[in-house]
Design a protein around this motif. Sequence first.
Motif, PDB file in Angstrom:
ATOM      1  N   TYR A  74       0.581  -1.184  -0.028  1.00 32.74           N
ATOM      2  CA  TYR A  74       0.114   0.014   0.053  1.00 32.74           C
ATOM      3  C   TYR A  74       0.856   1.217  -0.016  1.00 32.74           C
ATOM      4  O   TYR A  74       0.372   2.293  -0.466  1.00 32.74           O
ATOM      5  CB  TYR A  74      -1.153  -0.097   1.250  1.00 32.74           C
ATOM      6  CG  TYR A  74      -2.044  -1.026   0.972  1.00 32.74           C
ATOM      7  CD1 TYR A  74      -2.870  -0.942   0.005  1.00 32.74           C
ATOM      8  CD2 TYR A  74      -1.887  -2.155   1.795  1.00 32.74           C
ATOM      9  CE1 TYR A  74      -3.943  -1.762  -0.121  1.00 32.74           C
ATOM     10  CE2 TYR A  74      -2.998  -3.139   1.596  1.00 32.74           C
ATOM     11  CZ  TYR A  74      -3.954  -2.933   0.796  1.00 32.74           C
ATOM     12  OH  TYR A  74      -4.942  -4.199   0.717  1.00 32.74           O
ATOM     13  N   PHE A  77       0.927   2.902  -3.160  1.00 33.16           N
ATOM     14  CA  PHE A  77      -0.082   3.528  -3.832  1.00 33.16           C
ATOM     15  C   PHE A  77      -0.044   5.023  -3.866  1.00 33.16           C
ATOM     16  O   PHE A  77       0.362   5.598  -2.884  1.00 33.16           O
ATOM     17  CB  PHE A  77      -1.469   3.027  -3.062  1.00 33.16           C
ATOM     18  CG  PHE A  77      -2.086   1.746  -3.420  1.00 33.16           C
ATOM     19  CD1 PHE A  77      -1.289   0.943  -4.216  1.00 33.16           C
ATOM     20  CD2 PHE A  77      -3.233   1.245  -2.899  1.00 33.16           C
ATOM     21  CE1 PHE A  77      -2.069  -0.363  -4.666  1.00 33.16           C
ATOM     22  CE2 PHE A  77      -3.713   0.080  -3.298  1.00 33.16           C
ATOM     23  CZ  PHE A  77      -2.935  -0.740  -4.220  1.00 33.16           C
ATOM     24  N   LEU A  82      -5.278   4.669  -3.523  1.00 34.33           N
ATOM     25  CA  LEU A  82      -5.702   4.299  -2.186  1.00 34.33           C
ATOM     26  C   LEU A  82      -7.224   4.755  -1.840  1.00 34.33           C
ATOM     27  O   LEU A  82      -7.788   3.574  -1.347  1.00 34.33           O
ATOM     28  CB  LEU A  82      -4.600   4.719  -1.166  1.00 34.33           C
ATOM     29  CG  LEU A  82      -4.868   4.295   0.269  1.00 34.33           C
ATOM     30  CD1 LEU A  82      -4.874   2.712   0.259  1.00 34.33           C
ATOM     31  CD2 LEU A  82      -3.989   4.840   1.180  1.00 34.33           C
TER      32      LEU A  82
END
Length: 117
Positions: A74, A77, A82
Motif C-alpha cells: 500500500y 499507492f 488508495l
Amino acid sequence: MLLKLIGERLRYLRKINNLTQEELAEKAGINASYIGSVERGDRNISIETLEKIINGLNVTPTEMFQFHEIDSKYSSFENAQLLETINSLLYHRSLEEKKLIYRIIKDILETMDSKID
C-alpha cells in the motif's frame, strides 16, 4: 491512476490463476506484450479488449474491479489509488455498515487531530 489499478488487478488475477502473460494472451486472443503493457499501466485499454481479458481470466467484470484484493504494498499507492481501493472495500457493504465505518473513521481522525493540537 485507473490504468495502474486495472493493471495491478490484472496481474494479481493472472497470477492466482497460475497463468503466464503468454497463456493469458492466448486465451484472450491478444498479443502477450500487450498484456505486459496493460499490467504496467502503460497502455490505454479499450472496453472490448478488457472484456477479452476478463473472459480469458474466466472472472466476472465485478471481480476484475475488486481493487481491495490487489496483492501490493500500500505504500506504493498514490493517494487516489488508495481512495479507490478503500471505496472498493466498502462497495458491497450495507448502508448501515457504511454508516458505522464512517463513524469509526470520523472518531479515529478526530482523535488523531486532537493529538496534533
